[in-house]
Design an enzyme around this catalytic site. Structure first.
Site, PDB file in Angstrom:
ATOM      1  N   CYS A   1       0.706  -1.165  -0.022  1.00  0.00           N
ATOM      2  CA  CYS A   1       0.002   0.049   0.135  1.00  0.00           C
ATOM      3  C   CYS A   1       0.825   1.158  -0.064  1.00  0.00           C
ATOM      4  O   CYS A   1       1.976   1.111   0.198  1.00  0.00           O
ATOM      5  CB  CYS A   1      -0.918  -0.171   1.310  1.00  0.00           C
ATOM      6  SG  CYS A   1      -1.941  -1.700   1.471  1.00  0.00           S
TER       7      CYS A   1
ATOM      8  N   ARG B   1       1.694   1.149  -5.967  1.00  0.00           N
ATOM      9  CA  ARG B   1       1.738   0.298  -4.901  1.00  0.00           C
ATOM     10  C   ARG B   1       0.422  -0.561  -4.364  1.00  0.00           C
ATOM     11  O   ARG B   1       0.543  -1.458  -3.748  1.00  0.00           O
ATOM     12  CB  ARG B   1       2.105   0.989  -3.570  1.00  0.00           C
ATOM     13  CG  ARG B   1       3.522   1.849  -3.726  1.00  0.00           C
ATOM     14  CD  ARG B   1       3.890   2.429  -2.485  1.00  0.00           C
ATOM     15  NE  ARG B   1       4.275   1.571  -1.437  1.00  0.00           N
ATOM     16  CZ  ARG B   1       5.450   1.119  -1.105  1.00  0.00           C
ATOM     17  NH1 ARG B   1       6.321   1.133  -2.222  1.00  0.00           N
ATOM     18  NH2 ARG B   1       5.519   0.114  -0.079  1.00  0.00           N
TER      19      ARG B   1
ATOM     20  N   TRP C   1      -3.798  -2.013  -1.830  1.00  0.00           N
ATOM     21  CA  TRP C   1      -3.881  -3.216  -2.312  1.00  0.00           C
ATOM     22  C   TRP C   1      -4.400  -4.318  -1.303  1.00  0.00           C
ATOM     23  O   TRP C   1      -3.576  -4.532  -0.185  1.00  0.00           O
ATOM     24  CB  TRP C   1      -2.389  -3.731  -2.786  1.00  0.00           C
ATOM     25  CG  TRP C   1      -2.375  -4.778  -3.764  1.00  0.00           C
ATOM     26  CD1 TRP C   1      -2.455  -4.635  -5.017  1.00  0.00           C
ATOM     27  CD2 TRP C   1      -2.175  -6.157  -3.173  1.00  0.00           C
ATOM     28  NE1 TRP C   1      -2.485  -6.251  -5.557  1.00  0.00           N
ATOM     29  CE2 TRP C   1      -2.078  -6.767  -4.518  1.00  0.00           C
ATOM     30  CE3 TRP C   1      -1.853  -6.778  -2.049  1.00  0.00           C
ATOM     31  CZ2 TRP C   1      -1.747  -8.255  -4.482  1.00  0.00           C
ATOM     32  CZ3 TRP C   1      -1.532  -8.137  -2.328  1.00  0.00           C
ATOM     33  CH2 TRP C   1      -1.648  -8.818  -3.156  1.00  0.00           C
TER      34      TRP C   1
ATOM     35  N   ASN D   1       0.413   0.221   6.089  1.00  0.00           N
ATOM     36  CA  ASN D   1       1.029  -0.704   5.164  1.00  0.00           C
ATOM     37  C   ASN D   1       1.813  -1.786   5.907  1.00  0.00           C
ATOM     38  O   ASN D   1       2.540  -1.522   6.772  1.00  0.00           O
ATOM     39  CB  ASN D   1       1.915   0.074   4.341  1.00  0.00           C
ATOM     40  CG  ASN D   1       2.725  -0.450   3.159  1.00  0.00           C
ATOM     41  OD1 ASN D   1       2.243  -1.693   2.702  1.00  0.00           O
ATOM     42  ND2 ASN D   1       4.093  -0.126   2.757  1.00  0.00           N
ATOM     43  N   GLY D   2       1.360  -2.961   5.407  1.00  0.00           N
ATOM     44  CA  GLY D   2       2.074  -4.024   6.093  1.00  0.00           C
ATOM     45  C   GLY D   2       1.039  -5.161   6.421  1.00  0.00           C
ATOM     46  O   GLY D   2      -0.217  -5.177   6.106  1.00  0.00           O
TER      47      GLY D   2
ATOM     48  N   GLU E   1      11.455 -14.033 -19.026  1.00  0.00           N
ATOM     49  CA  GLU E   1      11.294 -12.823 -18.668  1.00  0.00           C
ATOM     50  C   GLU E   1      10.522 -12.323 -19.713  1.00  0.00           C
ATOM     51  O   GLU E   1       9.277 -11.514 -19.396  1.00  0.00           O
ATOM     52  CB  GLU E   1      12.554 -11.900 -18.407  1.00  0.00           C
ATOM     53  CG  GLU E   1      12.460 -10.406 -18.505  1.00  0.00           C
ATOM     54  CD  GLU E   1      11.614  -9.923 -17.107  1.00  0.00           C
ATOM     55  OE1 GLU E   1      11.171 -10.963 -16.271  1.00  0.00           O
ATOM     56  OE2 GLU E   1      11.055  -8.758 -16.928  1.00  0.00           O
TER      57      GLU E   1
ATOM     58  N   LYS F   1       6.640 -10.769 -18.801  1.00  0.00           N
ATOM     59  CA  LYS F   1       6.298  -9.396 -19.377  1.00  0.00           C
ATOM     60  C   LYS F   1       5.020  -9.462 -20.335  1.00  0.00           C
ATOM     61  O   LYS F   1       4.047  -8.684 -19.978  1.00  0.00           O
ATOM     62  CB  LYS F   1       7.203  -8.978 -20.236  1.00  0.00           C
ATOM     63  CG  LYS F   1       8.609  -8.121 -19.902  1.00  0.00           C
ATOM     64  CD  LYS F   1       8.486  -6.985 -18.851  1.00  0.00           C
ATOM     65  CE  LYS F   1       8.025  -7.412 -17.685  1.00  0.00           C
ATOM     66  NZ  LYS F   1       8.846  -7.460 -16.280  1.00  0.00           N
TER      67      LYS F   1
ATOM     68  N   GLU G   1       1.694 -10.758 -17.835  1.00  0.00           N
ATOM     69  CA  GLU G   1       1.343  -9.886 -16.351  1.00  0.00           C
ATOM     70  C   GLU G   1       0.621  -8.428 -17.181  1.00  0.00           C
ATOM     71  O   GLU G   1      -0.243  -7.921 -16.347  1.00  0.00           O
ATOM     72  CB  GLU G   1       2.417  -9.616 -15.698  1.00  0.00           C
ATOM     73  CG  GLU G   1       3.626  -8.613 -16.207  1.00  0.00           C
ATOM     74  CD  GLU G   1       4.732  -8.395 -15.255  1.00  0.00           C
ATOM     75  OE1 GLU G   1       4.229  -8.148 -13.986  1.00  0.00           O
ATOM     76  OE2 GLU G   1       5.732  -8.086 -15.709  1.00  0.00           O
TER      77      GLU G   1
ATOM     78  N   HIS H   1       8.874 -33.063 -24.296  1.00  0.00           N
ATOM     79  CA  HIS H   1       8.857 -34.043 -23.161  1.00  0.00           C
ATOM     80  C   HIS H   1       7.197 -34.107 -22.750  1.00  0.00           C
ATOM     81  O   HIS H   1       7.269 -34.381 -21.516  1.00  0.00           O
ATOM     82  CB  HIS H   1      10.038 -33.850 -22.277  1.00  0.00           C
ATOM     83  CG  HIS H   1      11.292 -34.443 -22.660  1.00  0.00           C
ATOM     84  ND1 HIS H   1      11.724 -35.508 -23.020  1.00  0.00           N
ATOM     85  CD2 HIS H   1      12.401 -33.572 -23.041  1.00  0.00           C
ATOM     86  CE1 HIS H   1      12.988 -35.630 -23.460  1.00  0.00           C
ATOM     87  NE2 HIS H   1      13.124 -34.446 -23.613  1.00  0.00           N
TER      88      HIS H   1
ATOM     89  N   LYS I   1       3.251  -3.060  -7.569  1.00  0.00           N
ATOM     90  CA  LYS I   1       4.605  -3.058  -7.587  1.00  0.00           C
ATOM     91  C   LYS I   1       5.562  -3.578  -6.551  1.00  0.00           C
ATOM     92  O   LYS I   1       6.356  -4.363  -6.837  1.00  0.00           O
ATOM     93  CB  LYS I   1       5.039  -1.381  -7.947  1.00  0.00           C
ATOM     94  CG  LYS I   1       6.461  -1.162  -8.237  1.00  0.00           C
ATOM     95  CD  LYS I   1       6.725  -1.523  -9.655  1.00  0.00           C
ATOM     96  CE  LYS I   1       8.190  -1.266 -10.164  1.00  0.00           C
ATOM     97  NZ  LYS I   1       8.444  -1.859 -11.348  1.00  0.00           N
TER      98      LYS I   1
HETATM   99  C1  F6R Z   1       7.160  -8.233 -12.999  1.00  0.00           C
HETATM  100  C2  F6R Z   1       7.887  -7.786 -11.837  1.00  0.00           C
HETATM  101  C3  F6R Z   1       8.035  -8.657 -10.482  1.00  0.00           C
HETATM  102  C4  F6R Z   1       9.134  -8.042  -9.592  1.00  0.00           C
HETATM  103  C5  F6R Z   1       9.226  -8.929  -8.183  1.00  0.00           C
HETATM  104  C6  F6R Z   1      10.221  -8.845  -7.314  1.00  0.00           C
HETATM  105  O1  F6R Z   1       7.604  -7.349 -14.093  1.00  0.00           O
HETATM  106  O2  F6R Z   1       8.118  -6.504 -11.559  1.00  0.00           O
HETATM  107  O3  F6R Z   1       8.060  -9.913 -11.007  1.00  0.00           O
HETATM  108  O4  F6R Z   1      10.349  -8.437 -10.364  1.00  0.00           O
HETATM  109  O5  F6R Z   1       7.885  -8.817  -7.922  1.00  0.00           O
HETATM  110  O6  F6R Z   1      10.387  -7.389  -7.080  1.00  0.00           O
HETATM  111  P1  F6R Z   1      11.621  -6.737  -6.490  1.00  0.00           P
HETATM  112  O7  F6R Z   1      12.475  -6.686  -7.448  1.00  0.00           O
HETATM  113  O8  F6R Z   1      11.068  -5.323  -5.912  1.00  0.00           O
HETATM  114  O9  F6R Z   1      11.851  -7.617  -5.294  1.00  0.00           O
END
Ligand code: F6R
Length: 608
Positions: free
Chosen positions: A2, A27, A75, A101-102, A481, A485, A488, A504, A603
């Site tokens: 949050c 966030r 969130w 937040n937490g 990756e 990308k 998501e 397999h 995020k």
């Molecule tokens: C995907 C993405 C997430 C972060 C993951 C780790 O685009 O951004 O998969 O890589 O949540 O986050 P951090 O790097 O902040 O620990």
């Protein structure tokens, strides 16, 4: 996950809080709220949905009078997104308003205790417990109440608390959740992240766990939980405001992809001096490096994918065994960490709960921790023995791009640095690698210049239901990756597979028209991956091949080909990932998805 912001000063608080929350919406974005002190009482406005809803409800904050307040963007964890579950939460008498937040882990037992004492709960959140606890413990001194509350709650928290008995101050604290204090002229702030207050000040304090901050218009005092005042060093942030603004781009994600050449330059250049890699930031000596027995890389999501590249690169260049694990597994795996093992922790935010817990687990096993982090002063950075910062600047889009790229660059710097110390490189090879690392920003810029080619491909495939990404070794790491990308932000089902593994089992999913994005960038494994491309084509797949300018054969086998510049094979992931980022972006854009704020995500993942 949050976002919190708090303000005290001479200006009307609510518009400033709302503006700050817009910078923190990454966030969490399922509901928001603000509380303002006015005329002896606390006034609260909350709304389910995006921040605009709250902004409309309060006429951009103008409806809430008062020069001190706290705000929150949520969130949801405990309780669905709704007006009543939104923060701030009020204590029963309305004397206290709390943003949090937490996660409060013992909230059920606390709720029971408070209910037995006659407190009534209206929300499903863990946070409401804190508001009532303040009231329960309050005997006329807010600091005493705060100390009792933090001694009683278990879990993680960043808290901003208003009390209607205190017209000219509010109070805040943090433990294992981020919070900074912003120091202005005649006004002061708290925020989950500097971006929320950058417009007003760059002077900040980083708070340690359980440091309590009392904010007044003309000053800020910080206390420990014994009520002793602490003197802290002021930190000046050098990001400019535009770093956290869209600056004419439709989405932060595109802006951040375009920023990659600069972010890479900022991360690489200061660490190369007189033709040598200089890692001033870390205290590992040559002797320490020679003694490393094994490296464990621990991270989540995209940062984990960087770790997968790291495994291939470090093992190849340094011949040190590397194990890479997602943090949420590592933390409960009773990891085997021996003397002279090094744990590398990778995190953009520096606050990912699983990664932080994994770091602590590794520390408990006696490991030395080297972290790669973007957010200065974050929990992971603070808990590490050594930190190498990625100078990517603020990353706002939920889908990481520039942070991933700069993490990768740091992995290359570490691998090359260690390989040289271990005597694994001739001076020529070392010089060549450094030159290639330094050339990455320009090569990434070149790929970005041709982004319309990827946009064209996205226009052909944005209606797909399922997409596979395949590759071998480093290309497999980048496939992961690319797949993440895409899925998501576009919500298209996608999987990454080691190209040789597809047959397999998973190849049964390939049917007429299935798109397979096949990465074949390296020399040694090119022909092997081409064989895998032929296998999927024989089963009806449409193939988009990604390869370097050195390979002219891809066109003969793939339906569409994307070319990237050549470089040292170890460094190719830095280039290969860029068209995949663009592909995910354009597909999501054509599907009309909310690119910067994909559904169900936030995020910073500060919950388990
Ligand atoms: C995907 C993405 C997430 C972060 C993951 C780790 O685009 O951004 O998969 O890589 O949540 O986050 P951090 O790097 O902040 O620990």
């Amino acid at each position: 996950m949050c976002g919190i912001v708090g303000y005290i000063g001479k200006q009307q608080a609510a518009p400033i809080l709302l503006e700050g929350l817009t910078k923190l919406e990454y966030r969490g974005y399922d509901s928001a709220g603000i509380a303002v002190y006015h005329d002896g009482a606390l006034e609260v406005a909350k709304a389910k949905g995006r921040l605009e809803v709250l902004s409309e409800k309060t006429d951009g904050g103008k409806k809430l009078v008062g020069t001190m307040g706290i705000g929150h963007t949520r969130w949801a964890t405990h309780g669905e997104p709704s007006d009543v579950n939104s923060h701030p939460h009020l204590s029963m008498s309305g004397r206290f308003a709390v943003v949090h937040n937490g996660i409060i882990e013992n909230y059920i037992s606390l709720k029971k205790k408070l209910t037995d004492k006659g407190f009534e709960f209206i929300s499903e959140t863990d946070t409401e417990v804190i508001a009532h606890l303040f009231e329960y413990y309050y005997k006329g001194d807010i600091m005493d109440a705060m100390i009792k509350v933090i001694n009683r709650v278990e879990g993680s928290y960043a808290l901003g608390v208003l009390c209607s008995d205190y017209p000219d101050q509010f109070i805040a604290v943090r433990k294992a959740s981020p919070m900074i204090v912003g120091l202005g002229e005649g006004e002061n702030f708290i925020a989950s992240d500097v971006t929320a207050i950058l417009k007003y000040t760059r002077d900040i304090y980083y708070l340690e766990d359980n440091e309590i901050v009392v904010l007044k218009k003309d000053g800020v005092q910080i206390f420990n939980s014994d009520k002793e005042e602490i003197k802290k060093e002021k930190f000046t942030v050098d990001w400019d405001v535009s770093a956290a603004e869209k600056g004419g781009y439709e989405h932060f994600m595109m802006k951040e992809m375009e920023e990659q050449p600069k972010a890479l330059r900022d991360t690489i250049s200061p660490r190369i001096k007189d033709g040598k890699i200089v890692l001033d930031d870390i205290s590992l000596t040559t002797e320490d490096i020679k003694n490393i027995n094994k490296i464990h890389i621990v991270a989540c999501g995209s940062a984990y994918h960087v770790g997968v590249v790291g495994k291939y690169v470090i093992e190849k260049m340094c011949r040190i065994p590397v194990e890479v694990q997602v943090a949420s597994e590592f933390r409960y795996s009773d990891p085997i960490i021996k003397k002279n093992d090094l744990v590398i922790v990778i995190s953009q935010s520096g606050e990912t709960a699983d990664t932080l817990a994994a770091l602590k687990e590794a520390k408990n096993h006696g490991a030395r921790i080297l972290s790669i982090v973007n957010v200065v002063g974050s929990a992971i950075a603070n808990a590490s023995d050594d930190v190498i910062y990625t100078w990517a600047g603020p990353e706002i889009a939920v889908a990481t791009t520039k942070a991933y790229s700069t993490q990768l660059a740091v992995i290359y710097l570490i691998a090359t640095y260690m390989a040289e110390k271990l005597g694994m490189l001739t001076s020529g090879e070392y010089a060549n690698l450094i030159a290639e690392i330094e050339s990455l920003p320009d090569k990434v810029a070149k790929i970005l210049e041709a982004k319309e080619d990827v946009q064209y491909l996205a226009s052909k495939f944005y209606n797909c239901h399922s997409i596979f990404f395949i590759g071998r070794n480093l290309d497999y790491a980048v496939s992961m990756e690319g797949s993440l990308k895409l899925k998501e932000i576009s919500y298209i089902h996608s999987e990454a597979y080691a190209a040789g593994e597809l047959k397999h089992g998973t190849i049964s999913l390939i049917e007429d028209g299935t798109l397979v994005v096949a990465l074949a960038t390296g020399q040694d494994l090119f022909d092997k991956t081409v064989s895998n491309i032929k296998e999927v084509k024989a089963r009806g797949a449409v193939v988009m091949g990604v390869t370097t300018e050195a390979h002219s054969d891809m066109e003969t086998v793939a339906d569409y080909t994307v070319k990237i510049p050549t470089t040292n094979e170890m460094l190719l992931p830095s280039l290969t990932v860029v068209p995949l980022q663009l592909f995910g972006y354009y597909v999501a854009s054509l599907k009309g998805c909310d690119i910067d704020k994909p559904r169900n995500l936030a995020k910073s993942v500060t919950v388990e």
